[in-house]
Enzyme design. Structure first.
Site, short mmCIF file in Angstrom:
data_model
loop_
_atom_site.label_atom_id
_atom_site.label_comp_id
_atom_site.label_asym_id
_atom_site.label_seq_id
_atom_site.Cartn_x
_atom_site.Cartn_y
_atom_site.Cartn_z
CB CYS A 110 -0.91 0.03 1.23
SG CYS A 110 -2.00 1.48 1.24
CB CYS A 113 -2.07 4.92 4.23
SG CYS A 113 -3.48 4.16 3.38
CB SER A 114 -0.63 0.85 6.49
OG SER A 114 -1.51 1.50 7.40
CB CYS A 115 -5.09 -0.12 2.34
SG CYS A 115 -5.73 1.58 2.32
#
Length: 206
Positions: A110, A113-115
């Site tokens: 990702c 961000c950090s999906c």
């Protein structure tokens, strides 16, 4: 491609993202004002780390290995197939399954961000959220994989998928050889979190 030493295994060197810092600050304020019970927050984290963890995803993969009909459903509509096992909710509303083959290896990142598919993989590892992984996975995936100890043949295509708030991915690693008569439960024990992100392979049969 350059092959720099990675810092995936050194979470203490990873900095929190602006969003994570805001979440931490908000959590502190809510706890301080008595709106949130710290024990409840800890319980939620514990659930995702130990009860959900990668165990749900491992069951999905093991079922796909064992049941061709389920594997086809997973390819066509991963969200519905996964939900049929009771795994649904936030961070997993829109899922796609990526099947590895002899000539194709899928890898997930990702970049913004950090999906991450919490409903099947639990909490994301620290390195998944770290800027070095997010920046390099797209640009030099083979070098990053090599740093995880995974060197693929030159004939294998490495395809990188960028998760978003609208779509999250689950990699279905190849089934290890010598597991033809294994139960789904036993197969699930070979499925690692990293293999479902694409930075590793399933464990070999012992």
């Amino acid at each position: 491609m350059p092959h720099d030493h990675h810092d995936h295994d050194h979470p203490e060197h990873s900095e929190l993202s602006p969003i994570e810092l805001r979440v931490r600050a908000l959590e502190s304020i809510l706890v301080e004002k008595g709106y949130v019970d710290p024990a409840a927050v800890d319980a939620i984290i514990q659930t995702y780390e130990t009860e959900i963890g990668p165990h749900r995803g491992a069951r999905v993969v093991a079922m796909a290995w064992s049941d061709p009909a389920f594997a086809d459903w997973l390819k066509q509509d991963a969200t519905a197939a996964i939900a049929s096992l009771g795994y649904s909710g936030r961070q997993g509303e829109h899922m796609a399954a990526l099947f590895n083959t002899d000539t194709l290896h899928n890898m997930v990142v990702c970049t913004l961000c950090s999906c991450y598919p919490w409903t099947v993989l639990g909490l994301p590892p620290v390195w998944y959220k770290a800027p070095p992984y997010r920046a390099r996975a797209i640009k030099e995936p083979r070098a990053v994989l090599a740093e995880f100890g995974l060197t693929l043949p030159a004939t294998t295509e490495v395809r990188v998928w960028d998760s978003t708030a609208e779509m999250r991915y689950l990699v279905v690693p190849q089934r290890p050889k010598g597991t033809e008569r294994w139960s789904e439960e036993k197969l699930a024990g070979l499925v690692t979190r990293d293999s479902m992100i694409g930075t590793g392979l399933a464990r070999a049969a012992q």
